[in-house]
Motif scaffolding. Structure first.
Motif, PDB file in Angstrom:
ATOM      1  N   ALA A  23     -60.669   2.359 -63.609  1.00 16.41           N
ATOM      2  CA  ALA A  23     -60.781   1.942 -65.013  1.00 16.41           C
ATOM      3  C   ALA A  23     -60.538   3.117 -65.952  1.00 16.41           C
ATOM      4  O   ALA A  23     -59.896   2.955 -66.994  1.00 16.41           O
ATOM      5  CB  ALA A  23     -62.148   1.319 -65.272  1.00 16.41           C
ATOM      6  N   TYR A  24     -61.055   4.297 -65.603  1.00 14.45           N
ATOM      7  CA  TYR A  24     -60.834   5.472 -66.447  1.00 14.45           C
ATOM      8  C   TYR A  24     -59.341   5.744 -66.607  1.00 14.45           C
ATOM      9  O   TYR A  24     -58.866   6.031 -67.707  1.00 14.45           O
ATOM     10  CB  TYR A  24     -61.527   6.715 -65.869  1.00 14.45           C
ATOM     11  N   HIS A  27     -57.873   3.080 -68.905  1.00 12.52           N
ATOM     12  CA  HIS A  27     -58.397   3.164 -70.271  1.00 12.52           C
ATOM     13  C   HIS A  27     -57.670   4.234 -71.082  1.00 12.52           C
ATOM     14  O   HIS A  27     -57.385   4.025 -72.265  1.00 12.52           O
ATOM     15  CB  HIS A  27     -59.903   3.457 -70.266  1.00 12.52           C
ATOM     16  N   TRP A  28     -57.376   5.359 -70.485  1.00 11.37           N
ATOM     17  CA  TRP A  28     -56.753   6.472 -71.205  1.00 11.37           C
ATOM     18  C   TRP A  28     -55.228   6.419 -71.162  1.00 11.37           C
ATOM     19  O   TRP A  28     -54.561   7.322 -71.658  1.00 11.37           O
ATOM     20  CB  TRP A  28     -57.281   7.802 -70.673  1.00 11.37           C
ATOM     21  N   ARG A  32     -50.486   0.157 -73.573  1.00 11.11           N
ATOM     22  CA  ARG A  32     -51.558  -0.801 -73.824  1.00 11.11           C
ATOM     23  C   ARG A  32     -51.044  -2.225 -73.631  1.00 11.11           C
ATOM     24  O   ARG A  32     -49.918  -2.543 -74.017  1.00 11.11           O
ATOM     25  CB  ARG A  32     -52.102  -0.674 -75.255  1.00 11.11           C
ATOM     26  N   ASP A  47     -57.758  -6.182 -75.866  1.00  8.40           N
ATOM     27  CA  ASP A  47     -57.116  -5.246 -74.950  1.00  8.40           C
ATOM     28  C   ASP A  47     -57.339  -5.705 -73.508  1.00  8.40           C
ATOM     29  O   ASP A  47     -58.469  -5.928 -73.088  1.00  8.40           O
ATOM     30  CB  ASP A  47     -57.690  -3.836 -75.158  1.00  8.40           C
ATOM     31  N   ILE A  50     -57.119  -2.504 -68.869  1.00 11.62           N
ATOM     32  CA  ILE A  50     -57.916  -2.221 -67.667  1.00 11.62           C
ATOM     33  C   ILE A  50     -57.843  -3.389 -66.693  1.00 11.62           C
ATOM     34  O   ILE A  50     -57.549  -3.211 -65.503  1.00 11.62           O
ATOM     35  CB  ILE A  50     -59.371  -1.881 -68.031  1.00 11.62           C
ATOM     36  N   ASP A 109     -65.013   0.062 -75.838  1.00 13.80           N
ATOM     37  CA  ASP A 109     -63.889  -0.765 -75.409  1.00 13.80           C
ATOM     38  C   ASP A 109     -63.636  -0.646 -73.909  1.00 13.80           C
ATOM     39  O   ASP A 109     -63.157  -1.589 -73.268  1.00 13.80           O
ATOM     40  CB  ASP A 109     -62.630  -0.471 -76.219  1.00 13.80           C
ATOM     41  N   MET A 110     -63.993   0.486 -73.325  1.00 15.13           N
ATOM     42  CA  MET A 110     -63.867   0.639 -71.879  1.00 15.13           C
ATOM     43  C   MET A 110     -64.931  -0.210 -71.170  1.00 15.13           C
ATOM     44  O   MET A 110     -64.638  -0.858 -70.157  1.00 15.13           O
ATOM     45  CB  MET A 110     -64.008   2.101 -71.478  1.00 15.13           C
ATOM     46  N   GLY A 113     -63.634  -3.656 -71.152  1.00 10.63           N
ATOM     47  CA  GLY A 113     -62.554  -3.805 -70.173  1.00 10.63           C
ATOM     48  C   GLY A 113     -63.081  -3.912 -68.749  1.00 10.63           C
ATOM     49  O   GLY A 113     -62.584  -4.712 -67.951  1.00 10.63           O
TER      50      GLY A 113
END
Length: 175
Positions: A23-24, A27-28, A32, A47, A50, A109-110, A113
């Motif tokens: 997920a990290y 996310h970055w 998108r 969004d 993820i 937001d993460m 996700g």
């Protein structure tokens, strides 16, 4: 016989995924993905980066659901911070030396996700593991032990970028 044995091995495999590490990465990402949802009568962009990236990878790694697959999620572990503070007084909670104290908080937001992804994976029948007081590492260890008992001799692939899990590597487990 060698090619038949190799084919049989390739058809048997267990996949164990450390979800938060994936997920990290998504996310970055600068790329998108999103969809439009109707919330309170208004169209709102949501969004899906993820969920889209992680679920597609899990599906691919599991050979479209053919391989037994476990997905492990982190949950809050306050006891671990307390343990480190008790065992190592210089790791006082609230100080720069606190257990994982220099990590920034997970962006909201993460969190959304990850929650969306877990919801979709569970709805899709994927075995997901998460429990308050446990990090994914703890659950991955338990899943490896269960997989060894349930699928003796099968290759077990732990998908993560967390070096803490390297001690799990043996003749059947890869990280």
């Amino acid at each position: 016989h060698f090619s038949e044995n190799l084919k049989a091995i390739n058809e048997k495999r267990v996949i164990i995924v450390d979800f938060n590490h994936m997920a990290y990465s998504y996310h970055w990402s600068k790329f998108r993905l999103s969809c439009m949802l109707i919330e309170d009568g208004k169209a709102v962009e949501h969004d899906t980066t993820i969920a889209s990236g992680t679920i597609k990878n899990i599906f691919r790694w599991s050979k479209n659901g053919k391989y037994p697959t476990a997905v492990c999620f982190d949950r809050k572990v306050t006891a671990r911070k307390e343990y480190f503070q008790e065992q190592f007084p210089d790791m006082k909670i609230g100080s720069d030396n606190e257990y994982k104290g220099k990590r920034s908080k997970m962006p909201e937001d993460m969190k959304v996700g990850i929650a969306d992804s877990e919801y979709l994976l569970r709805k899709g029948g994927v075995s997901c593991f998460a429990a308050e007081g446990y990090e994914a590492d703890d659950l991955i260890f338990a899943c490896v032990q269960r997989a060894k008992a349930k699928y003796p001799g099968w290759p077990i692939d732990v998908i993560t970028n967390d070096a803490d899990l390297l001690p799990l590597v043996d003749d059947t487990v890869s990280v």
